[in-house]
Design a protein around this motif. Sequence first.
Motif, short mmCIF file in Angstrom:
data_model
loop_
_atom_site.label_atom_id
_atom_site.label_comp_id
_atom_site.label_asym_id
_atom_site.label_seq_id
_atom_site.Cartn_x
_atom_site.Cartn_y
_atom_site.Cartn_z
N ALA A 81 0.86 -1.19 0.00
CA ALA A 81 0.00 0.00 0.00
C ALA A 81 0.89 1.24 0.00
CB ALA A 81 -0.90 -0.01 1.22
N GLN A 82 0.34 2.34 -0.51
CA GLN A 82 1.12 3.57 -0.66
C GLN A 82 1.66 4.05 0.69
OE1 GLN A 82 1.76 4.56 -3.68
NE2 GLN A 82 2.88 6.41 -3.20
N ASN A 83 0.87 3.89 1.74
CA ASN A 83 1.31 4.38 3.06
C ASN A 83 2.33 3.44 3.71
OD1 ASN A 83 -0.40 2.31 3.57
ND2 ASN A 83 -1.64 3.37 5.10
N LYS A 84 2.55 2.27 3.16
CA LYS A 84 3.52 1.33 3.71
C LYS A 84 4.90 1.47 3.07
CE LYS A 84 0.63 -1.16 6.20
NZ LYS A 84 0.75 -1.40 7.60
N VAL A 86 8.37 3.13 2.39
CA VAL A 86 9.28 4.00 3.13
C VAL A 86 10.39 4.44 2.16
CG1 VAL A 86 10.91 4.14 5.05
CG2 VAL A 86 8.82 2.77 5.28
N TYR A 87 10.60 5.72 2.06
CA TYR A 87 11.65 6.27 1.21
C TYR A 87 12.84 6.63 2.08
CZ TYR A 87 8.05 6.63 -2.35
OH TYR A 87 7.06 6.33 -3.27
#
Length: 90
Positions: A81-84, A86-87
């Motif tokens: 998911a997009q919120n998972k 990490v950059y």
Amino acid sequence: MAAIKNILLSILVAMLMLSAIAVIYSKYQSRLLFIEIQKKEKQLDDFEVEWGRLQLELTTLTEENRVEIEARNRLLLTLPAQNKIVYIKP
């Protein structure tokens, strides 16, 4: 004197025959080498065709879309998911 002429003539005929045999032998060897060259050139052409086919197969197998499809189907992987995600900055 006639005996010497006959001996010289015999020697010249023998040398002529040896020369003719040498020419025939060298021509025969030349033809054998030419046949071998033709075989090697055909083999080289076959290898070049195979190389091109392998390059095309490699390109097909390493396409991003194919890698993603194989990851989903065979490995049952999914995108997080997009919120998972990490950059990390370098």
